[in-house]
Scaffold this motif. Structure first.
Motif, PDB file in Angstrom:
ATOM      1  N   ARG A   1      -5.173  -4.587   2.917  1.00 19.70           N
ATOM      2  CA  ARG A   1      -5.088  -3.140   3.097  1.00 19.70           C
ATOM      3  C   ARG A   1      -4.017  -2.163   3.167  1.00 19.70           C
ATOM      4  O   ARG A   1      -3.906  -1.226   2.844  1.00 19.70           O
ATOM      5  CB  ARG A   1      -6.790  -3.249   3.845  1.00 19.70           C
ATOM      6  N   GLU A   2      -2.960  -2.976   4.263  1.00 21.42           N
ATOM      7  CA  GLU A   2      -2.095  -2.399   4.616  1.00 21.42           C
ATOM      8  C   GLU A   2      -0.944  -2.736   4.145  1.00 21.42           C
ATOM      9  O   GLU A   2      -0.139  -1.497   3.724  1.00 21.42           O
ATOM     10  CB  GLU A   2      -1.566  -3.727   5.668  1.00 21.42           C
TER      11      GLU A   2
ATOM     12  N   PRO B   1      -0.859  -1.301   0.238  1.00 16.51           N
ATOM     13  CA  PRO B   1      -0.793  -0.668  -0.338  1.00 16.51           C
ATOM     14  C   PRO B   1      -0.688   0.684   0.351  1.00 16.51           C
ATOM     15  O   PRO B   1       0.644   1.869  -0.036  1.00 16.51           O
ATOM     16  CB  PRO B   1      -1.972  -0.150  -1.351  1.00 16.51           C
ATOM     17  N   ARG B   2      -1.384   1.160   1.583  1.00 16.90           N
ATOM     18  CA  ARG B   2      -1.277   2.408   2.386  1.00 16.90           C
ATOM     19  C   ARG B   2       0.586   2.430   2.721  1.00 16.90           C
ATOM     20  O   ARG B   2       1.019   3.615   2.782  1.00 16.90           O
ATOM     21  CB  ARG B   2      -2.038   1.777   3.396  1.00 16.90           C
ATOM     22  N   LEU B   3       1.129   1.121   3.048  1.00 15.47           N
ATOM     23  CA  LEU B   3       2.422   1.512   3.610  1.00 15.47           C
ATOM     24  C   LEU B   3       3.470   1.432   2.497  1.00 15.47           C
ATOM     25  O   LEU B   3       4.678   2.844   3.025  1.00 15.47           O
ATOM     26  CB  LEU B   3       2.940  -0.382   4.299  1.00 15.47           C
ATOM     27  N   ARG B   4       3.224   0.601   1.482  1.00 13.50           N
ATOM     28  CA  ARG B   4       3.904   1.402  -0.262  1.00 13.50           C
ATOM     29  C   ARG B   4       3.617   3.274  -0.401  1.00 13.50           C
ATOM     30  O   ARG B   4       4.861   3.589  -0.850  1.00 13.50           O
ATOM     31  CB  ARG B   4       3.787   0.416  -1.077  1.00 13.50           C
ATOM     32  N   ALA B   5       2.438   3.664  -0.267  1.00 14.57           N
ATOM     33  CA  ALA B   5       2.238   4.482  -0.101  1.00 14.57           C
ATOM     34  C   ALA B   5       2.848   5.950   0.072  1.00 14.57           C
ATOM     35  O   ALA B   5       4.040   6.794   0.063  1.00 14.57           O
ATOM     36  CB  ALA B   5       0.882   5.295  -0.515  1.00 14.57           C
ATOM     37  N   GLU B   6       3.014   5.784   1.970  1.00 13.99           N
ATOM     38  CA  GLU B   6       3.122   6.925   2.577  1.00 13.99           C
ATOM     39  C   GLU B   6       5.254   5.944   2.837  1.00 13.99           C
ATOM     40  O   GLU B   6       5.479   7.112   3.024  1.00 13.99           O
ATOM     41  CB  GLU B   6       3.105   5.931   3.775  1.00 13.99           C
TER      42      GLU B   6
ATOM     43  N   TYR C   1       6.371   8.099   6.320  1.00 18.22           N
ATOM     44  CA  TYR C   1       5.876   7.441   7.500  1.00 18.22           C
ATOM     45  C   TYR C   1       6.781   7.618   8.284  1.00 18.22           C
ATOM     46  O   TYR C   1       8.168   8.089   8.366  1.00 18.22           O
ATOM     47  CB  TYR C   1       7.133   5.883   6.306  1.00 18.22           C
TER      48      TYR C   1
ATOM     49  N   ARG D   1       4.348  -3.145  12.341  1.00 21.17           N
ATOM     50  CA  ARG D   1       3.740  -2.497  10.555  1.00 21.17           C
ATOM     51  C   ARG D   1       5.459  -1.905  10.950  1.00 21.17           C
ATOM     52  O   ARG D   1       6.401  -1.912   9.990  1.00 21.17           O
ATOM     53  CB  ARG D   1       2.722  -1.421  11.081  1.00 21.17           C
TER      54      ARG D   1
END
Length: 356
Positions: free
Chosen positions: A46-47, A49-54, A60, A82
């Motif tokens: 789950r982390e 795609p969120r990381l990539r988007a930010e 970020y 992270r």
């Protein structure tokens, strides 16, 4: 990777993120159960795609670091799991993009400390003079504005520059106390050795143009010269370049003179045709062994054995066949002792080594 791809696209690509994730899992596999790395690993799918988007959006933000005390008593500043992964991914990409000198031996693929020593030994006979120094408080003295100006000439992606700027101007917290850093770079981060090499790029280029033998391992600098006049020019060049970077030589760790007098470099004592462990290296080894023996509840039996074995492997792996018989013999002796002796016997042997 194609260099016409935006840099952040390279950072967030699947291959780089997987490499950074594997590195994080390996580096923090022995962390305690309450460390954030375990929750991060559980929720990695789950982390990601969120990381990539930010990262792609440029939103970020690196978190405040935590100052923690290790079992050895050493204090370190720890990035969140992270943030550590993101900084590792940035490091993987920048290592392929930044102009880094092959004379900077501590970088992966550049020979390491033993490779640097081999080269020095090969060139000693042809050079009668040596300049050996390291830079005073190097990592703590690096000027953020100078590094960012240098990076801006190599990196056109503002999102990556912003991450590096956040990494430089970090904040550390412990027990409600906060420290803001306006100079220097963080230790214990994968990006630090890379930026430490890059920040002295002007020095590497200057000595390349001078044409003398030159090698650097982090902030340890060594120059060999065939004549006193060329040595003098090397010293002037070093002083002038360091002054432009707001850095200075360490007065207690600088040797300028004839190579046949012998000098210390990367833990060894070198002279034409000779190689031995530096006296400071032996003293540090003895002091660390004493600490392990005295402060561990079981007399340091396990940790002392591990330390002795690793140190012996390093000492016995000297880089010049035929010149280090003492190192090999002593290394074998340490290995045998680490395998079969009690902690008390290990310490008696180690105490004896310091006087030789």
């Amino acid at each position: 990777m194609e260099h016409n791809v935006p840099l952040m696209d390279e950072v967030v690509c699947e291959t780089v993120l997987d490499q950074a994730y594997a590195w994080l899992c390996t580096r923090r596999r022995a962390f305690p159960p309450d460390a954030d790395v375990w929750a991060f690993r559980r929720h990695w799918q789950r982390e990601r795609p969120r990381l990539r988007a930010e990262l792609l959006a440029g939103t970020y933000r690196l978190a405040v670091l935590s100052r923690v005390t290790l079992q050895s008593g050493e204090e370190i500043d720890l990035w969140s799991a992270r943030d550590a992964l993101v900084l590792k991914a940035v490091t993987v990409v920048l290592a392929q993009r930044l102009p880094l000198s092959p004379r900077c031996a501590h970088l992966k693929g550049h020979g390491g400390s033993k490779g640097a020593l081999r080269e020095v030994l090969r060139h000693l006979d042809a050079n009668r003079f040596v300049l050996r120094t390291d830079i005073r408080h190097y990592y703590a003295s690096i000027a953020h504005d100078l590094v960012l100006d240098q990076l801006a000439g190599c990196i056109q992606d503002g999102r990556v520059l912003n991450l590096v700027a956040q990494y430089l101007t970090r904040t550390v917290e412990r027990g409600g106390l906060f420290w803001d850093y306006h100079t220097g770079i963080a230790l214990g981060c994968p990006l630090s050795p890379l930026l430490g090499a890059f920040a002295l790029g002007d020095l590497d280029q200057a000595f390349e143009r001078l044409g003398l033998f030159y090698v650097r391992f982090m902030d340890d600098v060594l120059v060999l010269a065939p004549t006193r006049g060329k040595l003098r020019r090397a010293v002037q060049l070093l002083n002038r370049t360091l002054a432009g970077l707001h850095l200075e030589k360490h007065p207690a760790k600088t040797f300028i003179g004839r190579s046949d007098r012998g000098f210390d470099f990367l833990g060894y004592h070198l002279a034409p045709g000779r190689l031995a462990l530096a006296q400071k290296t032996i003293e540090t080894f003895v002091e660390r062994a004493h600490q392990l023996y005295e402060h561990e509840p079981d007399g340091g039996a396990v940790r002392l054995g591990v330390y002795v074995r690793r140190w012996a492997a390093w000492a016995g792996g000297a880089p010049a066949p035929g010149t280090h018989l003492w190192l090999v013999q002593r290394g074998l002796r340490y290995r045998r002792l680490a395998r079969g002796a009690s902690a008390a016997r290990r310490l008696r042997m180690i105490r004896g080594s310091g006087a030789r």
